[in-house]
Motif scaffolding. Structure first.
Motif, PDB file in Angstrom:
ATOM      1  N   SER A   1       0.831  -1.203   0.000  1.00  0.00           N
ATOM      2  CA  SER A   1       0.000   0.000   0.000  1.00  0.00           C
ATOM      3  C   SER A   1       0.867   1.256   0.000  1.00  0.00           C
ATOM      4  O   SER A   1       0.593   2.219  -0.726  1.00  0.00           O
ATOM      5  CB  SER A   1      -0.927  -0.013   1.220  1.00  0.00           C
ATOM      6  N   GLU A   2       1.919   1.246   0.814  1.00  0.00           N
ATOM      7  CA  GLU A   2       2.818   2.400   0.867  1.00  0.00           C
ATOM      8  C   GLU A   2       3.509   2.626  -0.469  1.00  0.00           C
ATOM      9  O   GLU A   2       3.597   3.759  -0.958  1.00  0.00           O
ATOM     10  CB  GLU A   2       3.868   2.197   1.965  1.00  0.00           C
ATOM     11  N   VAL A   3       3.998   1.550  -1.075  1.00  0.00           N
ATOM     12  CA  VAL A   3       4.686   1.662  -2.360  1.00  0.00           C
ATOM     13  C   VAL A   3       3.716   2.158  -3.432  1.00  0.00           C
ATOM     14  O   VAL A   3       4.076   2.993  -4.277  1.00  0.00           O
ATOM     15  CB  VAL A   3       5.304   0.312  -2.764  1.00  0.00           C
ATOM     16  N   GLY A   4       2.477   1.661  -3.389  1.00  0.00           N
ATOM     17  CA  GLY A   4       1.480   2.124  -4.346  1.00  0.00           C
ATOM     18  C   GLY A   4       1.231   3.610  -4.225  1.00  0.00           C
ATOM     19  O   GLY A   4       1.124   4.322  -5.234  1.00  0.00           O
ATOM     20  N   SER A   5       1.160   4.112  -2.993  1.00  0.00           N
ATOM     21  CA  SER A   5       0.972   5.548  -2.775  1.00  0.00           C
ATOM     22  C   SER A   5       2.156   6.343  -3.296  1.00  0.00           C
ATOM     23  O   SER A   5       1.993   7.416  -3.897  1.00  0.00           O
ATOM     24  CB  SER A   5       0.762   5.831  -1.284  1.00  0.00           C
ATOM     25  N   GLN A   6       3.357   5.825  -3.066  1.00  0.00           N
ATOM     26  CA  GLN A   6       4.550   6.510  -3.550  1.00  0.00           C
ATOM     27  C   GLN A   6       4.592   6.551  -5.071  1.00  0.00           C
ATOM     28  O   GLN A   6       4.952   7.568  -5.674  1.00  0.00           O
ATOM     29  CB  GLN A   6       5.798   5.821  -3.001  1.00  0.00           C
ATOM     30  N   LEU A   7       4.204   5.441  -5.705  1.00  0.00           N
ATOM     31  CA  LEU A   7       4.192   5.397  -7.165  1.00  0.00           C
ATOM     32  C   LEU A   7       3.152   6.369  -7.732  1.00  0.00           C
ATOM     33  O   LEU A   7       3.403   7.048  -8.735  1.00  0.00           O
ATOM     34  CB  LEU A   7       3.894   3.978  -7.650  1.00  0.00           C
ATOM     35  N   THR A   8       1.989   6.432  -7.079  1.00  0.00           N
ATOM     36  CA  THR A   8       0.962   7.368  -7.527  1.00  0.00           C
ATOM     37  C   THR A   8       1.460   8.800  -7.433  1.00  0.00           C
ATOM     38  O   THR A   8       1.247   9.612  -8.341  1.00  0.00           O
ATOM     39  CB  THR A   8      -0.324   7.191  -6.694  1.00  0.00           C
ATOM     40  N   ALA A   9       2.137   9.114  -6.328  1.00  0.00           N
ATOM     41  CA  ALA A   9       2.692  10.464  -6.169  1.00  0.00           C
ATOM     42  C   ALA A   9       3.700  10.773  -7.267  1.00  0.00           C
ATOM     43  O   ALA A   9       3.706  11.880  -7.840  1.00  0.00           O
ATOM     44  CB  ALA A   9       3.337  10.603  -4.792  1.00  0.00           C
ATOM     45  N   LEU A  10       4.549   9.814  -7.591  1.00  0.00           N
ATOM     46  CA  LEU A  10       5.538  10.026  -8.650  1.00  0.00           C
ATOM     47  C   LEU A  10       4.865  10.204 -10.010  1.00  0.00           C
ATOM     48  O   LEU A  10       5.303  11.039 -10.823  1.00  0.00           O
ATOM     49  CB  LEU A  10       6.506   8.844  -8.694  1.00  0.00           C
ATOM     50  N   ARG A  11       3.815   9.439 -10.270  1.00  0.00           N
ATOM     51  CA  ARG A  11       3.119   9.579 -11.555  1.00  0.00           C
ATOM     52  C   ARG A  11       2.453  10.942 -11.672  1.00  0.00           C
ATOM     53  O   ARG A  11       2.420  11.532 -12.753  1.00  0.00           O
ATOM     54  CB  ARG A  11       2.093   8.450 -11.701  1.00  0.00           C
ATOM     55  N   TRP A  12       1.903  11.446 -10.549  1.00  0.00           N
ATOM     56  CA  TRP A  12       1.301  12.780 -10.588  1.00  0.00           C
ATOM     57  C   TRP A  12       2.362  13.846 -10.844  1.00  0.00           C
ATOM     58  O   TRP A  12       2.140  14.784 -11.606  1.00  0.00           O
ATOM     59  CB  TRP A  12       0.558  13.064  -9.278  1.00  0.00           C
ATOM     60  N   ARG A  13       3.518  13.688 -10.211  1.00  0.00           N
ATOM     61  CA  ARG A  13       4.595  14.662 -10.453  1.00  0.00           C
ATOM     62  C   ARG A  13       5.071  14.595 -11.890  1.00  0.00           C
ATOM     63  O   ARG A  13       5.338  15.625 -12.517  1.00  0.00           O
ATOM     64  CB  ARG A  13       5.751  14.392  -9.486  1.00  0.00           C
TER      65      ARG A  13
END
Length: 305
Positions: free
Chosen positions: A88-100
């Motif tokens: 879940s944490e990694v998924g959130s981090q990946l989502t943040a990177l994709r938004w950036r």
């Protein structure tokens, strides 16, 4: 190695391919218990320490914090929960990177004269963005005393969830939506539309229950791109407004309703942006409402001739 032999900290480190400092670190945190101490006070480890150290290193290679490693070592059934939490944490981090990434692409690909405005818009968002401002917007917009079940329905439909892998255009649409929701609307009375202030006998639950039915009736026409027209969907739409204010559905009421609703067109932009963010082909309640209002205006104009 003899099953009874103990290892010094240096021997254990060498066999595991790590530094003495690493072994000491895990020992000090209780992850790697000592078997004993030498007469000189040096650490000694049992034969099981090597396998335990290998397991610790495997868990740490997944970037698990020491506290989670300790849980896995101490509780046989903890690994599944720890992995789920880390995913879940990694998924959130990946989502943040994709938004950036999408935001940077948006700024890279726009015309120079648009860059400052777009930078201001996307700069106001977190990565990924929160929907809290949109929820607050709708709680101000919705009428007082609306039952919680209807508030939940409206929020579910009106607050788009940020996509996990957005296109640059979706980032821009969400940024504009956020700006609209947090902006000041001159002349607005606490963001309440005129349709929510008809008088002391107003029954908001009746209105929103009826609107939900009217939108469902209009949705197939909106989806098919058919022109707005009179019919069951429009009658349901008007009736919901009439019943909620204790009025009768008459030609005069329809003329007054058309004037009242025409003053609330600013919400249309919200729904347009919501559709861009979601990327769904299904019509939004706002699109259905726009279709119904257009049908009402057309009917009122026709009967006024």
């Amino acid at each position: 190695m003899s099953p009874d032999r103990v290892l010094s900290i240096g021997e254990l480190a060498e066999r595991a391919g790590v530094t003495v400092k690493t072994v000491r670190f895990y020992s000090d945190r209780g992850l790697l218990p000592e078997a004993a101490r030498s007469s000189g006070g040096h650490r000694r480890y049992g034969p099981e320490a090597l396998d335990r150290l290998h397991l610790i290193r495997s868990l740490r290679s997944l970037d698990l914090p020491v506290t989670d490693v300790a849980r896995v070592l101490d509780q046989e059934d903890a690994l599944e929960d720890v992995i789920a939490g880390r995913l879940s944490e990694v998924g959130s981090q990946l989502t943040a990177l994709r938004w950036r990434e999408a935001a940077l692409q948006l700024l890279r690909d726009c015309a120079a004269e648009e860059r400052a405005d777009r930078l201001r818009l996307v700069g106001s968002l977190a990565s990924p963005p929160s929907t809290a401002a949109l929820v607050r917007f709708w709680r101000r917009w919705l009428p007082p005393r609306l039952p919680a079940r209807l508030v939940s329905v409206v929020l579910e439909q009106a607050v788009p969830q940020p996509p996990a892998d957005p296109a640059p255009a979706q980032v821009l649409a969400f940024a504009r939506l956020h700006a609209l929701a947090t902006g000041v609307h001159p002349g607005a009375d606490h963001c309440q539309p005129a349709a929510h202030r008809p008088g002391p006998g107003f029954r908001p639950a009746v209105l929103y229950d009826g609107l939900g039915e009217a939108y469902a009736l209009a949705a197939p026409y909106v989806r098919a791109g058919r022109p707005a027209r009179e019919g069951e969907a429009l009658d349901c739409f008007v009736a919901s407004h009439a019943r909620s204010s204790g009025a009768r559905d008459t030609p005069a009421f329809r003329r007054g309703l058309a004037r009242q609703l025409a003053a609330e067109a600013r919400i249309d932009r919200y729904w347009q942006l919501t559709a861009e963010v979601s990327g769904s082909p299904e019509p939004t309640p706002g699109a259905a409402d726009d279709w119904l209002r257009t049908a009402l205006y057309a009917e009122v104009s026709r009967t006024a001739r």
